[in-house]
Motif scaffolding. Sequence first.
Motif, PDB file in Angstrom:
ATOM      1  N   GLU A 137       0.963  -0.957   0.508  1.00 49.28           N
ATOM      2  CA  GLU A 137      -0.172   0.153   0.072  1.00 49.28           C
ATOM      3  C   GLU A 137       0.804   1.436  -0.010  1.00 49.28           C
ATOM      4  N   VAL A 138       0.058   2.528  -0.688  1.00 48.35           N
ATOM      5  CA  VAL A 138       0.995   3.802  -0.277  1.00 48.35           C
ATOM      6  C   VAL A 138       0.850   3.974   1.189  1.00 48.35           C
ATOM      7  N   ARG A 139       2.250   4.182   1.574  1.00 53.79           N
ATOM      8  CA  ARG A 139       2.358   5.458   2.803  1.00 53.79           C
ATOM      9  C   ARG A 139       3.297   5.944   2.612  1.00 53.79           C
ATOM     10  N   ALA A 140       2.840   7.442   3.689  1.00 53.45           N
ATOM     11  CA  ALA A 140       3.489   8.789   3.818  1.00 53.45           C
ATOM     12  C   ALA A 140       2.840   9.011   5.187  1.00 53.45           C
ATOM     13  N   MET A 141       4.068  10.181   5.156  1.00 59.42           N
ATOM     14  CA  MET A 141       4.186  10.860   6.534  1.00 59.42           C
ATOM     15  C   MET A 141       2.731  12.447   5.922  1.00 59.42           C
ATOM     16  N   THR A 142       2.669  11.848   7.141  1.00 59.92           N
ATOM     17  CA  THR A 142       1.113  13.015   7.037  1.00 59.92           C
ATOM     18  C   THR A 142       0.551  13.820   8.497  1.00 59.92           C
ATOM     19  N   GLY A 143       0.384  14.685   8.791  1.00 58.07           N
ATOM     20  CA  GLY A 143      -0.478  15.083   9.716  1.00 58.07           C
ATOM     21  C   GLY A 143      -1.101  14.390  10.362  1.00 58.07           C
ATOM     22  N   GLY A 189      -4.786  18.123  20.611  1.00 60.50           N
ATOM     23  CA  GLY A 189      -4.343  19.052  20.356  1.00 60.50           C
ATOM     24  C   GLY A 189      -3.660  19.579  19.982  1.00 60.50           C
ATOM     25  N   ARG A 190      -2.712  18.838  19.647  1.00 63.04           N
ATOM     26  CA  ARG A 190      -1.313  18.871  19.054  1.00 63.04           C
ATOM     27  C   ARG A 190      -1.559  18.148  18.036  1.00 63.04           C
ATOM     28  N   TRP A 191      -0.593  19.024  17.205  1.00 59.79           N
ATOM     29  CA  TRP A 191      -0.392  18.054  16.078  1.00 59.79           C
ATOM     30  C   TRP A 191       0.324  17.175  15.762  1.00 59.79           C
ATOM     31  N   PHE A 192       1.377  16.448  15.696  1.00 55.62           N
ATOM     32  CA  PHE A 192       2.682  15.784  14.656  1.00 55.62           C
ATOM     33  C   PHE A 192       2.713  15.148  13.443  1.00 55.62           C
ATOM     34  N   GLU A 193       3.114  14.493  12.949  1.00 55.90           N
ATOM     35  CA  GLU A 193       2.832  14.292  11.834  1.00 55.90           C
ATOM     36  C   GLU A 193       3.576  12.499  11.915  1.00 55.90           C
ATOM     37  N   ALA A 194       2.883  11.454  11.445  1.00 61.07           N
ATOM     38  CA  ALA A 194       2.879   9.938  11.650  1.00 61.07           C
ATOM     39  C   ALA A 194       2.473   9.544   9.594  1.00 61.07           C
ATOM     40  N   GLU A 195       3.346   8.191   9.888  1.00 63.99           N
ATOM     41  CA  GLU A 195       3.315   7.688   8.676  1.00 63.99           C
ATOM     42  C   GLU A 195       2.223   6.686   8.384  1.00 63.99           C
ATOM     43  N   ALA A 196       1.086   7.283   7.196  1.00 60.77           N
ATOM     44  CA  ALA A 196      -0.211   6.444   7.154  1.00 60.77           C
ATOM     45  C   ALA A 196      -1.072   5.927   5.590  1.00 60.77           C
ATOM     46  N   ASN A 197      -0.957   4.312   6.232  1.00 60.24           N
ATOM     47  CA  ASN A 197      -1.790   3.683   4.784  1.00 60.24           C
ATOM     48  C   ASN A 197      -3.057   4.651   4.556  1.00 60.24           C
ATOM     49  N   TYR A 198      -2.479   6.453   3.832  1.00 63.18           N
ATOM     50  CA  TYR A 198      -4.111   6.986   4.428  1.00 63.18           C
ATOM     51  C   TYR A 198      -5.119   6.839   3.060  1.00 63.18           C
ATOM     52  N   GLU A 199      -4.713   5.611   2.103  1.00 65.27           N
ATOM     53  CA  GLU A 199      -6.151   5.628   1.196  1.00 65.27           C
ATOM     54  C   GLU A 199      -6.582   4.572   1.816  1.00 65.27           C
TER      55      GLU A 199
END
Length: 226
Positions: A137-143, A189-199
């Motif tokens: 799957e597509v995985r990418a860093m996202t907010g 309430g805090r923003w982070f980045e994480a790698e996700a299979n967002y599709e």
Amino acid sequence: MSELFGPEYVRPVQRDCPRCTCCTAVLCERGRDRTRRCYGLTSEETRGAVEFCPCSAESTPHTAAWRMAQVRATRQARELPLADDVEELLRAIAAGARVDDPDELFPQLKLRGLGQLIHGLPAITPLGRTYLAARDEVRAMTGVRVVDVDMTARTVQVEVPAWRPDETVTVLLDQVLVDTGFPDDMLTGRWFEAEANYEVADADRLVLTSFRATGAPTPVTADGTT
């Protein structure tokens, strides 16, 4: 005649768990929310009886052990994948092919929880499918944004706008704490980045790994770039 030492104390009998035959309800309530499962929360004398409790097993969706297993299999696929011939065997099993294993590679899959024997024949486990999904799957860093922290269940609810901006998903609190180094009282309430299979379409298939601090959400394009 008066009692010299007061009334005798008898510990109340704990209610049996309605979902299994090995644990009390209290133990399973705690075991579901702990990666140690019921096995790790009871005395040494009774561990043998609760070792395979389904209420806290990593094969039971939404338990803490299940969430951690999804992360473990995904990270293995991304960071330390199987040898090519072992992965080829796993893919053949997943496709339903009747496989030969002259090099006796299957025990490696079984050891990692990616394969199992059913009626004496090699079969893929749900964790094995998670591994293959992480490879394909597509995985990418996202907010991602932390919406709520549940200290009792040891989980956090996070929004992943690249996946669905109006829904939250559950992540293990300890995973976020270890990855980011932030204290639990500074997460909401805090923003982070994480790698996700967002599709993916199903929240149960959305696996977040590699949390890191960031100041704002990172947009993700359709091809997985940021």
